[in-house]
Design an enzyme around this catalytic site. Structure first.
Site, short mmCIF file in Angstrom:
data_model
loop_
_atom_site.label_atom_id
_atom_site.label_comp_id
_atom_site.label_asym_id
_atom_site.label_seq_id
_atom_site.Cartn_x
_atom_site.Cartn_y
_atom_site.Cartn_z
N ASP A 1 4.43 78.03 78.28
CA ASP A 1 5.71 78.73 78.27
C ASP A 1 5.53 80.22 78.00
O ASP A 1 4.86 80.62 77.03
CB ASP A 1 6.64 78.11 77.22
N ASP B 1 -1.72 79.02 77.64
CA ASP B 1 -0.46 78.47 77.13
C ASP B 1 0.46 78.30 78.33
O ASP B 1 0.27 78.91 79.39
CB ASP B 1 0.14 79.43 76.11
#
Length: 342
Positions: A11, A9
């Site tokens: 963020d 991922d």
């Protein structure tokens, strides 16, 4: 021979998340991100970002600016000798304010579309791959694609799975510990074998063909977005057991209230989490002071327990000792926050 990959991922896993990032100047690597990518690459993994970017559908950022943000990410990594093989993102959201992007998409996590697209384009063996992220959507997407999964759950930011949601294979306090988990997995297994996990019918690996609605970072096309480029989870502490009854005590005095017991559990679990986080951080005087205060808070908790188990228990002593423990714990957490912001 098929490749293996680390899906990440974006963020709060590789870069800090102040909210919806809409300017390349806001990009800041999390501590240890570049070093982790270097180590993953040395283990032979392809490095692939898979990120939901509903900010595009919400009109907060354009795809052009998003491309600049990803270029800035790659630049910061390159300055530290790290790289990414590809960046995939999904700009769609069913409640978006931009009509062009307002729709459901098989590429939006927890759907595994981006991982499946990457596997097809890069010849990736998903069973030998890992999905690392900080949300339950990341974990579900990884499990549905057939990957092993690591949930990054920082103290005070843990997202409790909802009933029916899949559980990660491992948990890590940050990306540094995620590297150790993968290393430990390799040390204890001559070949990558998917760890058993309980999957619901909704989380079985998806093999059906998905729509290709994502746009590339540098060039537009109807596919997924992309750009350039171990230690297993420590065993959780056993639950706090009910206190035994003292001789001569009345029924009301023999067992602490549920609220007191829950508070003690919460404080002890918080101490455990914060101490675990310290294993992967650098030494500082503020962190040292926070550790000392935590030790004193723990002593106050032990004193509280001693008072509770005493046959001649005095409620005043219990509340005073517990009060000191709470104040000291708040002081400790404050010191940790000060250190992180520093």
């Amino acid at each position: 021979m098929p490749n293996k990959a680390i899906f990440l991922d974006r963020d709060d896993t590789l870069i800090e998340d102040p909210g919806y990032i809409n300017n390349p100047k806001q990009v800041k690597l999390v501590d240890g991100a570049a070093e982790a990518l270097i180590e993953f690459g040395a283990m032979g993994y392809k490095l692939v970002v898979v990120s939901n970017q509903s900010a595009v559908a919400r009109g907060i950022v354009t795809e052009k600016v998003l491309g600049e943000i990803h270029n800035r990410l790659k630049q910061l990594l390159a300055e530290k000798g790290a790289y990414l093989d590809k960046i995939y993102y999904c700009p769609y959201h069913s409640e978006g304010s931009v009509a062009k992007y307002r729709k459901e998409s098989d590429f939006r996590k927890p759907n595994p579309g981006m991982l499946l697209e990457a596997a097809e384009e890069m010849d990736i063996d998903l069973e030998q791959s890992w999905m690392i992220g900080n949300s339950n959507h990341d974990i579900e997407a990884g499990l549905r694609a057939g990957c092993k999964t690591i949930l990054i759950s920082r103290p005070l930011h843990y997202e409790q799975p909802k009933p029916g949601e899949p559980k990660p294979d491992y948990k890590a306090i940050n990306i540094k510990e995620a590297v150790n988990i993968v290393k430990q997995y390799h040390r204890t297994s001559d070949r990558c074998v998917t760890q058993p996990s309980v999957l619901t019918e909704q989380t079985q690996p998806v093999v059906s063909k998905v729509e290709p609605p994502i746009v590339q970072v540098e060039e537009r096309f109807d596919s997924a977005h992309h750009g350039q480029a171990n230690q297993p989870e420590p065993t959780k502490a056993p639950p706090f057991l009910p206190l035994t009854r003292g001789r001569g005590a009345t029924e009301e005095q023999e067992t602490p209230s549920d609220k007191t017991e829950q508070l003690l559990r919460s404080i002890l679990n918080q101490i455990k989490s914060m101490q675990r986080a310290d294993m992967f951080g650098e030494f500082s005087m503020i962190r040292f002071m926070a550790g000392v205060v935590q030790v004193i808070a723990l002593l106050c908790l032990l004193l509280t327990i001693w008072f509770l188990m005493s046959p001649n228990r005095q409620d005043n002593a219990v509340f005073i000792s517990l009060g000191f423990a709470m104040v000291l714990q708040v002081m400790s957490l404050t010191l940790y926050v000060m250190q992180r912001r520093k």
